[in-house]
Scaffold this motif. Structure first.
Motif, PDB file in Angstrom:
ATOM      1  N   SER A 193       3.588   1.718  -4.039  1.00 51.42           N
ATOM      2  CA  SER A 193       3.028   1.668  -2.218  1.00 51.42           C
ATOM      3  C   SER A 193       2.769   3.514  -2.322  1.00 51.42           C
ATOM      4  CB  SER A 193       3.670   1.129  -1.909  1.00 51.42           C
ATOM      5  OG  SER A 193       5.203   1.811  -1.312  1.00 51.42           O
ATOM      6  N   GLN A 194       3.421   4.435  -3.161  1.00 55.37           N
ATOM      7  CA  GLN A 194       4.268   5.260  -2.761  1.00 55.37           C
ATOM      8  C   GLN A 194       2.892   6.445  -3.433  1.00 55.37           C
ATOM      9  OE1 GLN A 194       8.414   6.489  -4.271  1.00 55.37           O
ATOM     10  NE2 GLN A 194       9.311   5.599  -1.704  1.00 55.37           N
ATOM     11  N   PHE A 195       3.391   5.734  -4.758  1.00 55.05           N
ATOM     12  CA  PHE A 195       1.659   6.612  -5.019  1.00 55.05           C
ATOM     13  C   PHE A 195       0.614   6.657  -4.718  1.00 55.05           C
ATOM     14  CE2 PHE A 195      -0.846   7.238  -9.302  1.00 55.05           C
ATOM     15  CZ  PHE A 195      -0.931   8.572  -9.246  1.00 55.05           C
ATOM     16  N   MET A 196       0.589   5.568  -4.148  1.00 53.61           N
ATOM     17  CA  MET A 196      -1.213   4.766  -3.470  1.00 53.61           C
ATOM     18  C   MET A 196      -1.027   6.452  -2.066  1.00 53.61           C
ATOM     19  SD  MET A 196      -1.442   1.500  -3.849  1.00 53.61           S
ATOM     20  CE  MET A 196      -2.663   1.227  -2.606  1.00 53.61           C
ATOM     21  N   LEU A 197       0.060   6.357  -1.731  1.00 50.00           N
ATOM     22  CA  LEU A 197       0.558   6.779  -0.208  1.00 50.00           C
ATOM     23  C   LEU A 197       0.161   8.638  -0.554  1.00 50.00           C
ATOM     24  CD1 LEU A 197       0.185   6.645   3.141  1.00 50.00           C
ATOM     25  CD2 LEU A 197       2.932   6.747   2.233  1.00 50.00           C
ATOM     26  N   ALA A 198       0.956   9.070  -2.040  1.00 47.20           N
ATOM     27  CA  ALA A 198       0.492  10.128  -1.536  1.00 47.20           C
ATOM     28  C   ALA A 198      -0.799  10.316  -2.109  1.00 47.20           C
ATOM     29  CB  ALA A 198       1.443  10.892  -2.573  1.00 47.20           C
ATOM     30  N   LEU A 199      -1.460   9.879  -3.366  1.00 50.16           N
ATOM     31  CA  LEU A 199      -2.707  10.555  -3.036  1.00 50.16           C
ATOM     32  C   LEU A 199      -3.930  10.192  -2.145  1.00 50.16           C
ATOM     33  CD1 LEU A 199      -3.666   7.903  -6.254  1.00 50.16           C
ATOM     34  CD2 LEU A 199      -3.776  10.181  -6.507  1.00 50.16           C
ATOM     35  N   TYR A 200      -3.557   9.237  -1.529  1.00 51.99           N
ATOM     36  CA  TYR A 200      -4.123   9.659   0.060  1.00 51.99           C
ATOM     37  C   TYR A 200      -3.526  10.442   0.996  1.00 51.99           C
ATOM     38  CZ  TYR A 200      -5.759   7.542   4.708  1.00 51.99           C
ATOM     39  OH  TYR A 200      -6.037   7.399   5.923  1.00 51.99           O
ATOM     40  N   LEU A 209      -7.410   4.047  -4.084  1.00 53.08           N
ATOM     41  CA  LEU A 209      -7.663   2.637  -3.373  1.00 53.08           C
ATOM     42  C   LEU A 209      -7.925   1.788  -5.294  1.00 53.08           C
ATOM     43  CD1 LEU A 209     -11.149   3.454  -0.556  1.00 53.08           C
ATOM     44  CD2 LEU A 209      -8.756   1.343  -0.295  1.00 53.08           C
ATOM     45  N   ASN A 210      -8.344   2.847  -5.809  1.00 54.88           N
ATOM     46  CA  ASN A 210      -8.475   2.019  -7.274  1.00 54.88           C
ATOM     47  C   ASN A 210      -7.436   1.889  -7.645  1.00 54.88           C
ATOM     48  OD1 ASN A 210     -11.369   3.155  -7.270  1.00 54.88           O
ATOM     49  ND2 ASN A 210     -10.877   5.439  -8.586  1.00 54.88           N
ATOM     50  N   HIS A 211      -5.884   2.499  -7.439  1.00 54.20           N
ATOM     51  CA  HIS A 211      -5.085   2.145  -8.397  1.00 54.20           C
ATOM     52  C   HIS A 211      -4.823   1.197  -7.507  1.00 54.20           C
ATOM     53  CE1 HIS A 211      -1.615   3.455 -10.464  1.00 54.20           C
ATOM     54  NE2 HIS A 211      -1.126   2.952  -9.225  1.00 54.20           N
ATOM     55  N   TYR A 212      -4.903   1.135  -6.603  1.00 53.16           N
ATOM     56  CA  TYR A 212      -4.725  -0.682  -5.338  1.00 53.16           C
ATOM     57  C   TYR A 212      -5.601  -1.889  -7.099  1.00 53.16           C
ATOM     58  CZ  TYR A 212      -4.840  -4.253  -2.348  1.00 53.16           C
ATOM     59  OH  TYR A 212      -4.555  -5.973  -1.409  1.00 53.16           O
ATOM     60  N   GLN A 213      -6.167  -1.219  -6.404  1.00 58.78           N
ATOM     61  CA  GLN A 213      -7.428  -2.519  -7.759  1.00 58.78           C
ATOM     62  C   GLN A 213      -6.894  -2.642  -8.822  1.00 58.78           C
ATOM     63  OE1 GLN A 213      -9.667  -4.356  -5.580  1.00 58.78           O
ATOM     64  NE2 GLN A 213     -10.015  -3.774  -4.151  1.00 58.78           N
ATOM     65  N   GLU A 214      -6.400  -1.500  -9.598  1.00 57.10           N
ATOM     66  CA  GLU A 214      -5.694  -1.402 -10.670  1.00 57.10           C
ATOM     67  C   GLU A 214      -4.688  -2.267 -11.175  1.00 57.10           C
ATOM     68  OE1 GLU A 214      -5.294   2.318 -12.337  1.00 57.10           O
ATOM     69  OE2 GLU A 214      -7.729   2.878 -12.347  1.00 57.10           O
ATOM     70  N   THR A 215      -3.858  -1.942  -9.944  1.00 60.15           N
ATOM     71  CA  THR A 215      -2.593  -3.258  -9.619  1.00 60.15           C
ATOM     72  C   THR A 215      -2.768  -4.757  -9.650  1.00 60.15           C
ATOM     73  OG1 THR A 215      -1.596  -1.017  -8.913  1.00 60.15           O
ATOM     74  CG2 THR A 215      -0.416  -3.154  -8.152  1.00 60.15           C
ATOM     75  N   ARG A 216      -3.489  -5.050  -8.487  1.00 55.73           N
ATOM     76  CA  ARG A 216      -4.115  -6.075  -8.446  1.00 55.73           C
ATOM     77  C   ARG A 216      -4.789  -7.186  -8.998  1.00 55.73           C
ATOM     78  NH1 ARG A 216      -8.730  -8.889  -6.650  1.00 55.73           N
ATOM     79  NH2 ARG A 216     -10.037  -6.979  -7.429  1.00 55.73           N
TER      80      ARG A 216
END
Length: 286
Positions: A193-200, A209-216
C-alpha cells in the motif's frame, strides 16, 4: 567505564569502544538471555531451558554456573554491570538503555507519540541500531523465537516510518527503499500500500494500478485470498482520483522541490483533469 551491549546483530559488548571477549556461542547465549531480561531475575531452570531447550545435558547446571563465572571475569573491568545470583537464579544489573534491544524499544515508543520530523528522526535512530539479524550466529529454540519477535517489531517500525515519510511528502524516498523490502515480503500488504501510494503521488498512477493487479493475482495464486480492505479501498481511490490521496498540504512545498522532470514519468492528474488517463483505462478492473 561506559559499557554497551549489542544484540541486534552479532552479540557483543564494548567498554569505552573496546570490544570485550564474551567467549563461545553458548556462553554468549547465556548473556543474551540475561540482557533481554535485564534487571530481572531469571530462574536457573528457565535459564537452562532457554539455553538448551529439550536437549539439556546432565551437566547443564554446572556448565551454566561455569559460563556465568567466565562472563563475570570478562566484565570484571567495568563498573556499570554485574551478574548476581539471587532468588534461585541470575540477574544482570545494568542500565537498561545500555542494551540496544531496550534502547530500540524506547526510541520506537517515543517515535509513536511524536510528530513530523521528530518522529522520523526517532524512527531512523531506532532502526539504525540494527546491524543484521538479532543474535546472529546463535541458535537456540528460545532465542530463535525472540529473534522472530524482534524481526516483527523491526518490520512494524519500518512501516510506521514509511507512514511518517508519506505524511512529510517524502514518497520519492520510499520509492527508492521499498522494492528491496518487498522482494523479501512481496505479500506484505502494508508495504504494498505504501509503495502504491508513493507511485501515485509521484505521478505514476498507471504503475500504481498495475502493481495492485500484480499483487491481487499473486494473493489469489499463492494464498487463495483477495486483497485486504486496505488495498481495495486504495485502489478505488486511485480510480476516482480521491483528493484524500494527495500530498498533505504542509508537505507540498517539500514535495514539489523533490519531484524530478515530469517528462520522465507517466502523465498524471492535473488541476483540470480529475481523472488520470490510466485510471480511465483501468476503470473496469476489480
Amino acid at each position: 567505564m561506559a559499557i554497551e551491549f549489542r544484540l541486534l546483530g552479532s552479540v557483543d559488548a564494548r567498554a569505552n569502544g573496546e570490544v570485550i571477549d564474551l567467549g563461545p556461542r553458548r556462553q554468549r547465549s547465556v548473556l543474551a538471555v540475561l540482557l533481554i531480561n535485564v534487571t530481572q531475575v531469571v530462574p536457573l531452570d528457565r535459564l537452562m531451558d532457554r539455553i538448551w531447550g529439550e536437549r539439556q545435558p546432565r551437566s547443564a547446571r554446572g556448565t551454566l554456573h561455569a559460563y556465568v563465572s567466565r562472563l563475570r571475569k570478562a566484565l570484571a573491568g567495568t563498573d556499570d554491570v554485574s551478574i548476581v545470583q539471587q532468588s534461585g537464579g541470575y540477574l544482570i544489573a545494568l542500565e537498561q538503555l545500555a542494551v540496544d534491544v531496550h534502547h530500540f524499544r524506547r526510541l520506537i515508543a517515543q517515535a509513536r507519540i511524536a510528530d513530523g520530523e521528530r518522529a522520523l528522526a526517532l524512527f531512523e535512530q531506532a532502526l539504525g541500531l540494527w546491524r543484521g539479524e538479532a543474535f546472529a550466529n546463535l541458535d537456540t529454540p528460545w532465542l530463535n523465537q525472540a529473534r522472530d519477535t524482534l524481526n516483527a517489531e523491526r518490520r512494524a517500525a519500518e512501516l510506521a516510518r514509511g507512514e511518517v515519510k508519506l505524511r512529510l511528502g517524502q514518497h520519492l524516498d520510499l520509492l527508492a527503499e521499498l522494492p528491496a523490502r518487498m522482494a523479501e515480503h512481496p505479500l506484505d500488504e502494508g508495504l504494498v500500500s505504501q509503495f502504491m501510494l508513493a507511485l501515485y503521488r509521484s505521478g505514476r498512477q498507471a504503475d500504481a494500478l498495475n502493481h495492485y493487479q500484480e499483487t491481487r493475482l499473486r494473493l489469489a495464486t499463492e494464498l487463495g485470498a483477495s486483497p485486504s480492505i486496505l488495498l481495495q479501498t486504495l485502489h478505488h481511490q486511485f480510480l476516482t482520483a480521491d483528493p484524500a490521496l494527495d500530498v498533505p498540504q504542509s508537505a507540498s512545498a517539500r514535495t514539489l522541490r523533490q519531484l524530478p522532470d515530469s517528462s520522465n514519468h507517466v502523465t498524471g492528474r492535473t488541476a483540470n483533469s480529475p481523472h488520470c488517463r490510466a485510471c480511465s483505462q483501468d476503470s473496469r478492473s476489480p
